[in-house]
Design a protein around this motif. Structure first.
Motif, PDB file in Angstrom:
ATOM      1  N   ALA A 176       0.837  -1.200   0.000  1.00 36.82           N
ATOM      2  CA  ALA A 176       0.000   0.000   0.000  1.00 36.82           C
ATOM      3  C   ALA A 176       0.875   1.254   0.000  1.00 36.82           C
ATOM      4  O   ALA A 176       0.570   2.245  -0.684  1.00 36.82           O
ATOM      5  CB  ALA A 176      -0.920  -0.008   1.210  1.00 36.82           C
ATOM      6  N   PHE A 177       1.967   1.172   0.728  1.00 36.77           N
ATOM      7  CA  PHE A 177       2.909   2.299   0.762  1.00 36.77           C
ATOM      8  C   PHE A 177       3.464   2.555  -0.639  1.00 36.77           C
ATOM      9  O   PHE A 177       3.541   3.689  -1.104  1.00 36.77           O
ATOM     10  CB  PHE A 177       4.015   1.974   1.765  1.00 36.77           C
ATOM     11  N   VAL A 178       3.845   1.470  -1.315  1.00 35.70           N
ATOM     12  CA  VAL A 178       4.330   1.615  -2.685  1.00 35.70           C
ATOM     13  C   VAL A 178       3.224   2.191  -3.566  1.00 35.70           C
ATOM     14  O   VAL A 178       3.495   2.991  -4.469  1.00 35.70           O
ATOM     15  CB  VAL A 178       4.821   0.255  -3.234  1.00 35.70           C
ATOM     16  N   GLY A 179       1.984   1.809  -3.290  1.00 39.29           N
ATOM     17  CA  GLY A 179       0.871   2.378  -4.033  1.00 39.29           C
ATOM     18  C   GLY A 179       0.827   3.890  -3.892  1.00 39.29           C
ATOM     19  O   GLY A 179       0.608   4.611  -4.867  1.00 39.29           O
ATOM     20  N   LEU A 180       1.091   4.373  -2.677  1.00 40.45           N
ATOM     21  CA  LEU A 180       1.158   5.821  -2.473  1.00 40.45           C
ATOM     22  C   LEU A 180       2.269   6.435  -3.309  1.00 40.45           C
ATOM     23  O   LEU A 180       2.080   7.459  -3.972  1.00 40.45           O
ATOM     24  CB  LEU A 180       1.407   6.136  -0.989  1.00 40.45           C
ATOM     25  N   LEU A 181       3.429   5.793  -3.274  1.00 39.26           N
ATOM     26  CA  LEU A 181       4.561   6.331  -4.029  1.00 39.26           C
ATOM     27  C   LEU A 181       4.250   6.337  -5.519  1.00 39.26           C
ATOM     28  O   LEU A 181       4.550   7.296  -6.237  1.00 39.26           O
ATOM     29  CB  LEU A 181       5.817   5.488  -3.761  1.00 39.26           C
ATOM     30  N   LEU A 182       3.631   5.246  -5.974  1.00 39.17           N
ATOM     31  CA  LEU A 182       3.307   5.162  -7.396  1.00 39.17           C
ATOM     32  C   LEU A 182       2.314   6.257  -7.767  1.00 39.17           C
ATOM     33  O   LEU A 182       2.477   6.936  -8.788  1.00 39.17           O
ATOM     34  CB  LEU A 182       2.725   3.787  -7.720  1.00 39.17           C
ATOM     35  N   ALA A 183       1.301   6.428  -6.936  1.00 39.31           N
ATOM     36  CA  ALA A 183       0.302   7.453  -7.216  1.00 39.31           C
ATOM     37  C   ALA A 183       0.972   8.827  -7.279  1.00 39.31           C
ATOM     38  O   ALA A 183       0.663   9.649  -8.142  1.00 39.31           O
ATOM     39  CB  ALA A 183      -0.768   7.445  -6.140  1.00 39.31           C
ATOM     40  N   SER A 184       1.919   9.019  -6.378  1.00 39.82           N
ATOM     41  CA  SER A 184       2.638  10.286  -6.385  1.00 39.82           C
ATOM     42  C   SER A 184       3.442  10.428  -7.672  1.00 39.82           C
ATOM     43  O   SER A 184       3.514  11.494  -8.260  1.00 39.82           O
ATOM     44  CB  SER A 184       3.551  10.341  -5.166  1.00 39.82           C
ATOM     45  N   ARG A 185       4.001   9.323  -8.099  1.00 40.81           N
ATOM     46  CA  ARG A 185       4.865   9.380  -9.286  1.00 40.81           C
ATOM     47  C   ARG A 185       4.055   9.564 -10.560  1.00 40.81           C
ATOM     48  O   ARG A 185       4.437  10.330 -11.435  1.00 40.81           O
ATOM     49  CB  ARG A 185       5.687   8.098  -9.359  1.00 40.81           C
ATOM     50  N   ILE A 186       2.953   8.843 -10.718  1.00 43.23           N
ATOM     51  CA  ILE A 186       2.220   8.946 -11.972  1.00 43.23           C
ATOM     52  C   ILE A 186       1.047   9.915 -11.873  1.00 43.23           C
ATOM     53  O   ILE A 186       0.406  10.209 -12.877  1.00 43.23           O
ATOM     54  CB  ILE A 186       1.739   7.573 -12.477  1.00 43.23           C
ATOM     55  N   GLY A 187       0.760  10.407 -10.671  1.00 43.67           N
ATOM     56  CA  GLY A 187      -0.255  11.447 -10.537  1.00 43.67           C
ATOM     57  C   GLY A 187      -1.666  11.000 -10.806  1.00 43.67           C
ATOM     58  O   GLY A 187      -2.559  11.828 -10.989  1.00 43.67           O
ATOM     59  N   ILE A 188      -1.891   9.702 -10.879  1.00 44.97           N
ATOM     60  CA  ILE A 188      -3.247   9.213 -11.071  1.00 44.97           C
ATOM     61  C   ILE A 188      -3.473   7.974 -10.218  1.00 44.97           C
ATOM     62  O   ILE A 188      -2.529   7.350  -9.740  1.00 44.97           O
ATOM     63  CB  ILE A 188      -3.527   8.817 -12.542  1.00 44.97           C
ATOM     64  N   GLY A 189      -4.726   7.638 -10.020  1.00 41.54           N
ATOM     65  CA  GLY A 189      -5.063   6.353  -9.430  1.00 41.54           C
ATOM     66  C   GLY A 189      -5.602   5.471 -10.528  1.00 41.54           C
ATOM     67  O   GLY A 189      -6.490   5.868 -11.272  1.00 41.54           O
ATOM     68  N   ASN A 190      -5.022   4.293 -10.668  1.00 40.81           N
ATOM     69  CA  ASN A 190      -5.431   3.402 -11.751  1.00 40.81           C
ATOM     70  C   ASN A 190      -5.253   1.968 -11.294  1.00 40.81           C
ATOM     71  O   ASN A 190      -4.166   1.548 -10.922  1.00 40.81           O
ATOM     72  CB  ASN A 190      -4.573   3.698 -12.986  1.00 40.81           C
ATOM     73  N   ALA A 191      -6.336   1.222 -11.332  1.00 43.80           N
ATOM     74  CA  ALA A 191      -6.323  -0.108 -10.727  1.00 43.80           C
ATOM     75  C   ALA A 191      -5.477  -1.115 -11.483  1.00 43.80           C
ATOM     76  O   ALA A 191      -5.120  -2.157 -10.937  1.00 43.80           O
ATOM     77  CB  ALA A 191      -7.749  -0.630 -10.616  1.00 43.80           C
ATOM     78  N   THR A 192      -5.174  -0.844 -12.729  1.00 44.00           N
ATOM     79  CA  THR A 192      -4.424  -1.866 -13.476  1.00 44.00           C
ATOM     80  C   THR A 192      -2.919  -1.643 -13.424  1.00 44.00           C
ATOM     81  O   THR A 192      -2.166  -2.345 -14.089  1.00 44.00           O
ATOM     82  CB  THR A 192      -4.863  -1.883 -14.955  1.00 44.00           C
TER      83      THR A 192
END
Ligand SMILES: Nc1ncnc2c1ncn2[C@@H]1O[C@H](COP(=O)(O)OP(=O)(O)OP(=O)(O)O)[C@@H](O)[C@H]1O
Ligand SMILES: Nc1ncnc2c1ncn2[C@@H]1O[C@H](COP(=O)(O)OP(=O)(O)OP(=O)(O)O)[C@@H](O)[C@H]1O
Ligand SMILES: [Mg+2]
Ligand SMILES: [Mg+2]
Lengths: 297, 511, 324, 324
Positions: D231-247
């Protein structure tokens, strides 16, 4: 060849993007530019494309040609990159003002063309623009596919009230899944008259299902993009039509424009490379034929 | 707060019971595994400060009883009173908290952890929430040294032999079992030396007020240690005796409901041709071993733990590469490159560790028994089912393996019965040379006698036997020739009963 | 609180326990079918049953191959990639003018070679099965993409592509292929000594070795069988979709492993059968087919698939515990 | 010599063996860096090193979490899906107007809940880890897609999205996050008793239970840690790509497991460290980065990645065998 202009596509494993790369390669050869061919391995791999862009910029190229895989997500990375080098966008846009130039096909427009094509094909077969239709999308969460979906649905809703979307399916990027979905749709919806398969792989799978069940006359399928297999289906009447873009030109002109931009020449900010509906009727046109048989390699 | 402090604290929490008073009482304690009644309702009382031995045949329910008392498994019915109070003993934690601990029959430790880590597992010494590894290693080493076990506390458990692992388990239990300590066949893998150390330890603990339960198949140990002895037969508690008021014969007849006139069955058969001869065989763990085995004789190998006997056997069997020396098979020089080659020559090896080397535990008994001979059971493409079944059933009945059918998983067998499977595997193989490495570990007296009789049968058929055992009476009484190993070398050889126990022992220790 | 409960494992002799287990998974499958038959009109049409059989076939074959490997306590992550690669191989060979039968034979041989390579890595190089098969997964996709240049190779051989659509005795030929694989696989695993050796190696390879089992050869066998099954599925896939494409069958390794595990195979080795994975594969296929027929939203379909997997395996677990 | 002694088998404790192993993987990594430094001009630019650190960071964190699970002899296939799901969760919460910090906290809590669910399935329902995490993998993607309606949710919070781009002391903030995870993870795994219990449960859960270790709680801990890392990595990813995307993050579970295994973790449990997976992740990142810099065709890149994985693990194997 001191000038390096990398081209970053969305998914190197798809035939469509290979044509783009072929165009870029040809341009590289013609213009004496070194063209690294980069790209993620799946259209949904946004993070992968950002990394590739970062790496490409780190190599201090003359310019970068990129087809952003996601509108919002690539915005900031492109802004960042644009500080260092000119960025040329192809195929799709991004949420950035950093682009020096844009060569796009409008995927929404492609979806609209598909909707018109499907309606025409259904009318030709049944005499009326009515009946149940289905949409099969290769993968969820892929920008260009979403745009095609958007354009398609928009036109169907606005122009063809008789056409009802009874199934709106998302597969997992596998032709076999598309095939299985289609066979099940045929079973579950005996009145189905049309399908929009919004990319190459799904067109292959859906086409196969139609061919297996010999329903080419009854169910009209509009695909997107082309290769040998789908063109064969088109000839056999399995597919009613294909929406074809001009990926080769996108790749070629992308590099050409990038070179010009890197030399600080003035370039056109927006170029539409267009999308065309190919049917059995027009597939022999020289212009269309060139689109269907791009000079890959 | 240190782990040792924890233990002392628990000690203090216990309800002290005067010596000689009941500390643990079982009332109608019962355990069923499905339809199998492993322990029929039993009433046994353990008195504070006594050494209470439990004896019984393989599968009689001894280990089951122990597992019930230590919270490993849950009882089906019955009650347990600890210091006069009814207790659940539902989890190991509860048992540990009451100061009850056991050295189980099968070593249950973590192979990947060090000796010290195993000893302190679940009860680590900590400071500020972090483990104090150094302190634990030192404390563990102190305990080991204090008990006279020469083991490094920092070694990985997987680097130790089974016997050494057993010692670790013992040390660990001694450290924790502050009230009530159970030993389930602790000497099975130990030699005389380690056994003697263990006995000293037990007496010491007893003098410190710890109640000891001691399970063994070796009668002399029972008589040496115990104050009282209880006998189990087929899950039934058939009686408890004061040690002074009973004898071998009575206990055995209580255990098996008949008498055995002679355990060590030794027939002196005419010795035949040499089957195998090693000349200066060397390899990892053994060096320059020259010995021979002739048809009709038992060659015994005795030595302390780690003396290199098992390694020698594995080398001879092709499991491990030999680095020097020669092997002659019926007079011809041979190279035994792998196990298959050895088997094809006619060598059978029943290895020492039934768990690690002998059995596929989560497979049925039948499959285990037939594993070495499937090639012979095969007709065309498939296995001849009938012969497969016949052979398995034959071994099960010949060896009196206590199981309803051959389909039961080997893991559900009692320790001794597992050992019989390991031996049964090789009986239908029809080899010329049998190597039995610790064949009677955990086997009850009755079955032991049967196994020895079986040796005789093999010898009669013209086979030769290498018998490796850490149980001196066994090798001593059975061997036509007895070789003593020490630190990987063959240091002495004797013919049948030509040396005294003490002599053999001295040679093995190398004083 | 009473102490009457005994939850531990207490295997009483189980006559045909294995068969019973198979039957009860079959029961679950039939139950699903019944349910779908009642909630849709189209489920029990011969057409749909044919589809269903076709859809489950490829995973079923993969799962059987995978099961051999899992029984030895290994894992084969490469099967999906091998399927894709085999489809490329056959398409390429046919395009190059190689006649059909030799081309199919060569493709299967490629499967054999890949399996042998896996076993080599495990046995000789001492690599974990997970790593070597993950590495081939990655590399094979790369090689396949290189061969096709990221595109697809069409297969124009009609005899070949018609096969997957054909029926024989009213049953889809693809399903016959499942039988063609499963029957010998059953004989191999349950009736021959090689099958016994797989179990023994998976249970305790040291004990197997000391009993004269050639452990290395057994491992070679398992991985070669798995890869060959995968190559065979590659042929079927190529026949079905009429193209060779290296990125096809992505994620099928997880499907195959899941089928196998749903079918009662233990990832710790030494537990498994041939009928289990078959049932597992058709249970998964039924879930997808049913969701399509019921026109369940694709996203819900995923959620339901996940939930059903948990429920099915849980019930199976319960039943097995109870039957102890 | 007294009778007490049995001197023969007194294996010398292997002090620092583990550290040595870590060092030598580090050696391999440095060797790769040296090689790349010599063959490209751009490798050792600060820009590229920053890129490299950023690119390896997310897998590294996932791999650390995964390692906890693998040490208990389990597996967590869901981490990729959890990453994608967490990116959707945070995007959704921010869109709904939840302030940044609570939104992040809630997202991490979702991770905790998912991990607890896994452990529940394993401990209470008796499901194999493979099955329960595979099921969540499938379902979570579905739920995420349902929330986003198959599309993406943009994140407009600039503070949040700028974070992944920021540097601190010249080092990318993403890499700092690796340290933020790795340092407590190290203390937890190697210095606290909880870490030891993970090893004990993976080595012999029965022995651990008999020692009074709460095996169930340990398993809860491992899976919760893994999912929370994801989940933490999910936060980082969201920060990096600026979107939320389930795939997003598809296939990252395999990357994480591979990093962990390359880093010396054994899938059979009870063997593993914190530094190993970190090195594994950065080795994989280096291979990709290097291939890009060298302008290796992306298909070749796959082939080479596969081959390098084999080579690296093989050498590591050799070294470890030799050091015995
Ligand atoms: N997990 C189990 N499941 C089913 N039956 C079991 C299980 N464990 C033990 N049994 C059965 O319970 C009975 C008693 O076994 P137990 O281990 O207590 O014997 P034992 O007296 O310790 O024998 P040994 O001297 O051989 O160690 C045996 O018949 C055994 O097969
Ligand atoms: N692969 C190896 N390389 C070197 N030495 C080894 C190896 N394996 C075992 N040893 C050592 O060889 C010695 C002999 O051990 P072995 O197990 O053969 O003794 P043993 O006489 O059978 O005693 P035990 O009763 O413990 O089985 C031990 O010191 C052991 O540590
Ligand atoms: Mg016992
Ligand atoms: Mg020995």
């Amino acid at each position: 060849q001191d000038v390096t202009i990398p081209i970053i596509v969305k998914d190197t494993t798809s035939f469509y993007w290979q044509i783009v790369l072929a165009g870029a390669r040809a341009a590289g050869k013609d213009l004496g530019v070194n063209v690294p061919e980069l790209g993620a391995q799946s259209e949904s791999d946004i993070n992968g494309q950002i990394s590739i862009l970062e790496n490409a910029v780190a190599g201090a190229p003359a310019a970068v040609v990129i087809s952003p895989t996601e509108f919002k997500a690539l915005g900031k990375p492109i802004d960042e990159a644009a500080k260092a080098v000119p960025i040329i966008g192809i195929d799709s846009g991004a949420d950035s003002k950093g682009f020096t130039s844009f060569l796009t096909t409008d995927n929404v427009q492609g979806g609209r063309i598909a909707a018109d094509g499907l309606a025409a094909a259904i009318k030709e077969a049944t005499g009326k623009e009515e009946g149940e239709i289905a949409i099969i999308t290769s993968l969820p969460g892929v920008g260009s596919l979403d745009q095609r979906h958007e354009g398609f649905v928009e036109v169907i809703a606005a122009k063809y009230p008789g056409l009802k979307v009874v199934a709106d399916k998302y597969a997992d990027g596998q032709a076999t899944t598309g095939l299985n979905m289609m066979t099940d749709l045929i079973t579950a919806n005996p009145n189905l008259v049309g399908v929009f398969a919004s990319n190459l792989i799904m067109a292959q799978g859906v086409g196969q299902a139609i061919a297996e069940n010999k329903l080419g006359d009854k169910i009209k399928v509009i695909g997107f993009d082309s290769d040998e297999k789908t063109v064969g289906f088109l000839k056999e009447g399995v597919l009613a039509g294909l929406v074809v873009q001009d990926p080769y030109r996108m790749g070629y002109d992308g590099i050409k424009t990038a070179l010009a931009a890197s030399k600080k020449e003035k370039v056109e900010t927006n170029v539409d490379t267009g999308a065309n509906l190919v049917t059995k009727a027009n597939m022999a046109d020289p212009k269309i034929d060139a689109l269907l048989n791009p000079k890959v390699n | 707060m240190t782990g040792l402090h924890d233990i002392t604290k628990l000690h203090a929490e216990g309800h002290p019971v005067a010596k000689g008073e009941p500390i643990l009482e079982l009332r109608g304690l019962q355990k069923k595994y499905g339809a199998v009644e492993a322990l029929k309702p039993a009433n046994i009382t353990f008195l504070s400060g006594e050494v209470h031995a439990i004896v019984g045949e393989n599968g009689a329910g001894k280990s089951t009883l122990i597992k019930l008392l230590t919270g490993v498994i849950r009882r089906t019915s019955g009650e347990v009173f600890w210091c006069g109070k009814s207790v659940q003993l539902a989890t190991p934690t509860e048992a540990i908290a009451r100061g009850i601990n056991a050295v189980h029959q099968e070593v249950v430790l973590c192979r990947h952890l060090t000796v010290a880590a195993n000893m302190f597992l679940g009860d680590e010494i900590q400071a500020n929430g972090l483990m104090r590894k150094r302190a634990m290693t030192e404390a563990a080493q102190a305990v080991l040294d204090d008990l006279g076990f020469n083991l490094p506390a920092g070694a990985l458990l997987s680097d130790l032999t089974i016997g050494q692992q057993q010692l670790v388990a013992t040390a660990r239990a001694a450290m924790r079992g502050t009230q009530f300590l159970i030993f389930d066949e602790p000497t099975a893998y130990l030699t005389r030396q380690e056994s003697a150390q263990l006995f000293r330890l037990i007496r010491r603990l007893q003098s410190e007020g710890v109640t000891i339960v001691y399970i063994s198949h070796r009668m002399e140990e029972v008589f040496e240690l115990a104050d009282r002895v209880s006998v189990l037969r087929d899950g039934t508690h058939v009686g408890t005796r004061l040690i002074g008021e009973t004898n071998d014969a009575e206990l055995i007849s209580m255990m098996i409901n008949r008498t055995i006139e002679q355990i060590y069955h030794k027939e002196h058969l005419p010795i035949g041709e040499t089957i195998v001869e090693t000349r200066g065989l060397s390899g990892p763990g053994f060096d320059d071993i020259s010995l021979s085995v002739r048809a009709g004789e038992i060659v015994g190998l005795y030595g302390l733990i780690g003396a290199g006997r098992s390694e020698f056997a594995l080398g001879l069997y092709g499991r491990q590469p030999v680095s020097g020396g020669e092997i002659f098979w019926q007079g011809d020089k041979v190279k035994i490159a792998n196990e298959r080659k050895a088997m094809d020559l006619g060598i059978a090896l029943a290895p020492e560790s039934r768990r690690d080397q002998g059995l596929c535990l989560n497979l049925p008994i039948g499959l285990n028994i037939n594993l070495p001979i499937f090639d012979r059971l095969t007709k065309g493409l498939t296995i001849n089912r009938r012969r497969e079944i016949e052979n398995a059933d034959k071994q099960i009945s010949d060896l009196k393996i206590k199981t309803p059918t051959r389909r039961v998983l080997a893991s559900a067998m009692s320790g001794g019965n597992q050992q019989k499977i390991v031996i049964g595997k090789w009986l239908s193989h029809g080899a010329k040379l049998f190597i039995f490495d610790e064949p009677t570990v955990g086997v009850d007296v009755g079955t032991k006698a049967e196994i020895y009789r079986l040796f005789a049968r093999l010898l009669e058929q013209g086979a030769g036997i290498i018998l490796i055992s850490s149980y001196l009476p066994e090798v001593y009484e059975l061997s036509d020739r007895l070789h003593v190993f020490r630190q990987g070398k063959l240091v002495a050889s004797h013919t049948y009963r030509s040396a005294s126990h003490e002599e053999v022992l001295t040679q093995a220790i190398g004083v | 609180m009473s102490v009457e409960t005994t939850t531990e494992t207490a295997p009483v002799p189980k006559r045909g326990m294995n068969i019973l287990f198979g039957l009860t998974l079959l029961g679950l499958l039939l139950f699903l079918w019944l349910l779908l038959g009642m909630s849709t009109t189209s489920f029990w049409t011969s057409n749909n049953i044919s589809n269903l059989l076709r859809q489950g076939s490829m995973t079923a074959i993969l799962a059987v191959g995978q099961t051999f490997v899992i029984i030895t306590a290994g894992i084969d992550l490469s099967v999906g990639a091998v399927v894709g690669f085999a489809s490329v191989t056959i398409a390429w060979l046919l395009q190059a003018g190689v006649p059909l039968w030799p081309a199919m034979g060569l493709t299967l041989l490629v499967g054999v070679a890949i399996g042998a390579f896996h076993a080599f890595g495990i046995v000789r190089m001492g690599l974990p099965a997970f790593i070597i098969t993950l590495a081939t997964l990655t590399s094979l996709r790369g090689i396949g993409l290189l061969i096709t240049n990221g595109s697809t190779i069409s297969i124009s051989n009609d005899a070949f592509t018609d096969f997957s659509r054909a029926d024989f005795l009213g049953v889809p030929s693809l399903f016959w292929m499942v039988l063609v694989v499963a029957v010998p696989a059953y004989i191999f695993l349950h009736l021959s000594r090689w099958g016994r050796y797989l179990f023994a190696v998976g249970s305790n390879s040291e004990a197997a070795r000391l009993s004269g089992v050639n452990v290395n050869r057994t491992i070679y066998l398992a991985y070669i069988l798995s890869s060959t099954c995968a190559a065979f599925v590659g042929l079927l896939l190529a026949s079905r979709i009429g193209i060779g494409n290296a990125t096809q069958a992505e994620g099928w390794e997880l499907q195959a492993i899941a089928s196998s595990v749903i079918g009662g195979t233990s990832l710790f080795g030494a537990v498994g059968s041939v009928h289990g994975p078959l049932l597992g594969a058709f249970i998964l296929a039924t879930i997808n087919n049913g969701a399509n027929l019921l026109n369940v939203n694709s996203f819900w379909q995923r959620i339901i698939t996940g939930a059903l997997i948990i429920i099915i395996v849980y019930f199976d677990q319960l039943r097995r515990r109870a039957s102890r």
